[in-house]
Motif scaffolding. Structure first.
Motif, PDB file in Angstrom:
ATOM      1  N   VAL A 138     -25.055 -25.452  12.380  1.00 42.15           N
ATOM      2  CA  VAL A 138     -24.029 -25.341  13.368  1.00 42.15           C
ATOM      3  C   VAL A 138     -22.783 -26.094  12.798  1.00 42.15           C
ATOM      4  O   VAL A 138     -21.809 -25.311  12.888  1.00 42.15           O
ATOM      5  CB  VAL A 138     -24.287 -25.828  14.654  1.00 42.15           C
ATOM      6  N   MET A 139     -22.571 -27.106  12.340  1.00 41.90           N
ATOM      7  CA  MET A 139     -21.401 -27.857  11.750  1.00 41.90           C
ATOM      8  C   MET A 139     -21.077 -27.446  10.419  1.00 41.90           C
ATOM      9  O   MET A 139     -19.793 -27.225  10.065  1.00 41.90           O
ATOM     10  CB  MET A 139     -21.809 -29.353  11.563  1.00 41.90           C
ATOM     11  N   SER A 140     -21.796 -26.408   9.762  1.00 41.11           N
ATOM     12  CA  SER A 140     -21.390 -26.093   8.379  1.00 41.11           C
ATOM     13  C   SER A 140     -21.059 -24.650   8.251  1.00 41.11           C
ATOM     14  O   SER A 140     -20.527 -24.194   7.315  1.00 41.11           O
ATOM     15  CB  SER A 140     -22.264 -26.428   7.343  1.00 41.11           C
ATOM     16  N   SER A 141     -21.144 -23.989   9.490  1.00 41.27           N
ATOM     17  CA  SER A 141     -20.951 -22.579   9.463  1.00 41.27           C
ATOM     18  C   SER A 141     -19.327 -22.441   9.119  1.00 41.27           C
ATOM     19  O   SER A 141     -18.709 -23.321   9.478  1.00 41.27           O
ATOM     20  CB  SER A 141     -21.306 -22.004  10.895  1.00 41.27           C
ATOM     21  N   ARG A 142     -19.251 -21.377   8.496  1.00 42.72           N
ATOM     22  CA  ARG A 142     -17.854 -20.803   8.139  1.00 42.72           C
ATOM     23  C   ARG A 142     -17.278 -19.416   8.619  1.00 42.72           C
ATOM     24  O   ARG A 142     -16.307 -18.929   8.477  1.00 42.72           O
ATOM     25  CB  ARG A 142     -17.610 -20.692   6.783  1.00 42.72           C
ATOM     26  N   THR A 143     -18.192 -19.143   9.548  1.00 45.47           N
ATOM     27  CA  THR A 143     -17.961 -17.730  10.531  1.00 45.47           C
ATOM     28  C   THR A 143     -17.112 -18.099  11.458  1.00 45.47           C
ATOM     29  O   THR A 143     -17.116 -19.002  12.271  1.00 45.47           O
ATOM     30  CB  THR A 143     -19.120 -17.444  11.058  1.00 45.47           C
ATOM     31  N   PRO A 144     -15.817 -17.403  11.454  1.00 45.26           N
ATOM     32  CA  PRO A 144     -14.760 -17.603  12.429  1.00 45.26           C
ATOM     33  C   PRO A 144     -15.242 -17.711  14.027  1.00 45.26           C
ATOM     34  O   PRO A 144     -14.779 -18.465  14.737  1.00 45.26           O
ATOM     35  CB  PRO A 144     -13.841 -16.460  12.334  1.00 45.26           C
ATOM     36  N   ARG A 145     -16.124 -16.829  14.245  1.00 48.70           N
ATOM     37  CA  ARG A 145     -16.565 -16.797  15.778  1.00 48.70           C
ATOM     38  C   ARG A 145     -17.440 -17.858  16.055  1.00 48.70           C
ATOM     39  O   ARG A 145     -17.264 -18.652  17.084  1.00 48.70           O
ATOM     40  CB  ARG A 145     -17.479 -15.380  16.016  1.00 48.70           C
ATOM     41  N   HIS A 146     -18.274 -18.371  15.075  1.00 46.18           N
ATOM     42  CA  HIS A 146     -18.653 -19.882  15.137  1.00 46.18           C
ATOM     43  C   HIS A 146     -17.907 -20.964  15.260  1.00 46.18           C
ATOM     44  O   HIS A 146     -18.106 -21.678  16.040  1.00 46.18           O
ATOM     45  CB  HIS A 146     -19.801 -20.100  13.952  1.00 46.18           C
ATOM     46  N   LEU A 147     -16.828 -20.948  14.402  1.00 44.83           N
ATOM     47  CA  LEU A 147     -15.800 -22.213  14.317  1.00 44.83           C
ATOM     48  C   LEU A 147     -15.165 -22.183  15.708  1.00 44.83           C
ATOM     49  O   LEU A 147     -14.897 -23.099  16.294  1.00 44.83           O
ATOM     50  CB  LEU A 147     -14.981 -21.928  13.244  1.00 44.83           C
ATOM     51  N   ASP A 148     -14.716 -20.829  16.078  1.00 44.57           N
ATOM     52  CA  ASP A 148     -13.895 -21.107  17.767  1.00 44.57           C
ATOM     53  C   ASP A 148     -14.886 -21.342  18.605  1.00 44.57           C
ATOM     54  O   ASP A 148     -14.395 -22.156  19.461  1.00 44.57           O
ATOM     55  CB  ASP A 148     -13.411 -19.457  17.921  1.00 44.57           C
ATOM     56  N   ALA A 149     -16.125 -21.114  18.595  1.00 42.89           N
ATOM     57  CA  ALA A 149     -17.163 -21.579  19.675  1.00 42.89           C
ATOM     58  C   ALA A 149     -17.359 -23.063  19.416  1.00 42.89           C
ATOM     59  O   ALA A 149     -17.426 -23.741  20.436  1.00 42.89           O
ATOM     60  CB  ALA A 149     -18.418 -20.797  19.717  1.00 42.89           C
ATOM     61  N   LEU A 150     -17.473 -23.662  18.400  1.00 45.33           N
ATOM     62  CA  LEU A 150     -17.531 -25.181  18.148  1.00 45.33           C
ATOM     63  C   LEU A 150     -16.213 -25.756  18.741  1.00 45.33           C
ATOM     64  O   LEU A 150     -16.427 -26.797  19.079  1.00 45.33           O
ATOM     65  CB  LEU A 150     -17.990 -25.207  16.626  1.00 45.33           C
ATOM     66  N   GLY A 151     -15.344 -25.329  18.158  1.00 45.67           N
ATOM     67  CA  GLY A 151     -13.965 -25.915  18.755  1.00 45.67           C
ATOM     68  C   GLY A 151     -13.808 -25.934  19.882  1.00 45.67           C
ATOM     69  O   GLY A 151     -13.406 -26.997  20.685  1.00 45.67           O
ATOM     70  N   ARG A 152     -14.297 -25.007  20.717  1.00 48.65           N
ATOM     71  CA  ARG A 152     -14.127 -24.708  22.189  1.00 48.65           C
ATOM     72  C   ARG A 152     -15.099 -25.738  22.793  1.00 48.65           C
ATOM     73  O   ARG A 152     -14.760 -26.380  23.862  1.00 48.65           O
ATOM     74  CB  ARG A 152     -14.534 -23.458  22.790  1.00 48.65           C
ATOM     75  N   PHE A 153     -16.287 -25.800  22.329  1.00 52.77           N
ATOM     76  CA  PHE A 153     -17.313 -26.673  22.955  1.00 52.77           C
ATOM     77  C   PHE A 153     -16.692 -28.036  22.624  1.00 52.77           C
ATOM     78  O   PHE A 153     -17.042 -28.850  23.668  1.00 52.77           O
ATOM     79  CB  PHE A 153     -18.454 -26.611  22.164  1.00 52.77           C
ATOM     80  N   ALA A 154     -16.303 -28.604  21.537  1.00 57.14           N
ATOM     81  CA  ALA A 154     -15.989 -29.803  21.320  1.00 57.14           C
ATOM     82  C   ALA A 154     -14.684 -30.317  22.308  1.00 57.14           C
ATOM     83  O   ALA A 154     -14.836 -31.248  22.910  1.00 57.14           O
ATOM     84  CB  ALA A 154     -15.444 -30.198  19.886  1.00 57.14           C
ATOM     85  N   TYR A 155     -13.877 -29.367  22.676  1.00 53.73           N
ATOM     86  CA  TYR A 155     -12.634 -29.508  23.498  1.00 53.73           C
ATOM     87  C   TYR A 155     -13.161 -30.052  24.701  1.00 53.73           C
ATOM     88  O   TYR A 155     -12.857 -30.735  25.454  1.00 53.73           O
ATOM     89  CB  TYR A 155     -11.549 -28.480  23.332  1.00 53.73           C
ATOM     90  N   GLU A 156     -13.726 -28.868  25.451  1.00 52.34           N
ATOM     91  CA  GLU A 156     -14.312 -28.978  26.533  1.00 52.34           C
ATOM     92  C   GLU A 156     -15.325 -30.006  26.839  1.00 52.34           C
ATOM     93  O   GLU A 156     -15.010 -30.709  27.912  1.00 52.34           O
ATOM     94  CB  GLU A 156     -15.079 -27.479  27.091  1.00 52.34           C
ATOM     95  N   ALA A 157     -16.190 -30.335  26.090  1.00 50.35           N
ATOM     96  CA  ALA A 157     -17.268 -31.387  26.225  1.00 50.35           C
ATOM     97  C   ALA A 157     -16.477 -32.832  26.204  1.00 50.35           C
ATOM     98  O   ALA A 157     -16.733 -33.656  27.022  1.00 50.35           O
ATOM     99  CB  ALA A 157     -18.293 -31.230  25.211  1.00 50.35           C
TER     100      ALA A 157
END
Length: 159
Positions: free
Chosen positions: A116-135
């Motif tokens: 999850v953390m090493s993905s370079r897919t923009p959709r994954h990165l957006d979702a990961l950043g959103r999760f981190a911010y919200e959580a």
């Protein structure tokens, strides 16, 4: 980088960082607050107990537990993939990665975390950043139905 004793801050980073170079998430996440939260998660500059305990010199990692899952160390893996407090935010993250939430109990968490953390897919990165911010910004106490009483800090009055 691989010596967790002399470089405890790199403990998490080495789980997913495979090569040195410019990271795609630095220029592909459009929301500053999501971008900033992902940086905090990736570099362990957050307020999870694994880091807070390190900074206040709690040497025994097993004492840096999650405030809500008392038997689990509150590290980045627990935060991202396990802690039930963040299940709502995690649902959209897992959806972006096309991971069935019910399969989590059968997966190797360090490997999944690394993927999850090493993905370079923009959709994954957006979702990961959103999760981190919200959580990072939610109040976990309200999720669990806990009522936290405000307290006063009394300081002596100097005349």
């Amino acid at each position: 980088i691989n010596d967790s004793i002399t470089n405890p801050g790199l403990r998490t980073y080495k789980l997913f960082k495979q090569e040195f170079g410019f990271e795609k998430y630095l220029h592909s996440i459009n929301s500053f607050k999501h971008w900033n939260s992902l940086i905090k998660l990736r570099t362990s500059t957050h307020d999870l107990n694994i880091e807070v305990g390190r900074h206040i010199d709690i040497r025994n990692r097993s004492l840096r537990n999650c405030n809500f899952c008392n038997d689990k160390i509150e590290d980045e893996i627990h935060f991202l993939l396990e802690c039930p407090v963040y299940h709502e935010e995690r649902a959209s993250l897992l959806h972006a990665y096309q991971i069935n939430p019910l399969s989590l109990r059968y997966l190797d968490m360090p490997t999944l975390f690394s993927n999850v953390m090493s993905s370079r897919t923009p959709r994954h990165l957006d979702a990961l950043g959103r999760f981190a911010y919200e959580a990072f910004t939610i109040n976990p106490n309200s999720r669990l139905g806990l009522v936290v009483q405000p307290f006063l800090i009394l300081s002596p009055i100097c005349y």
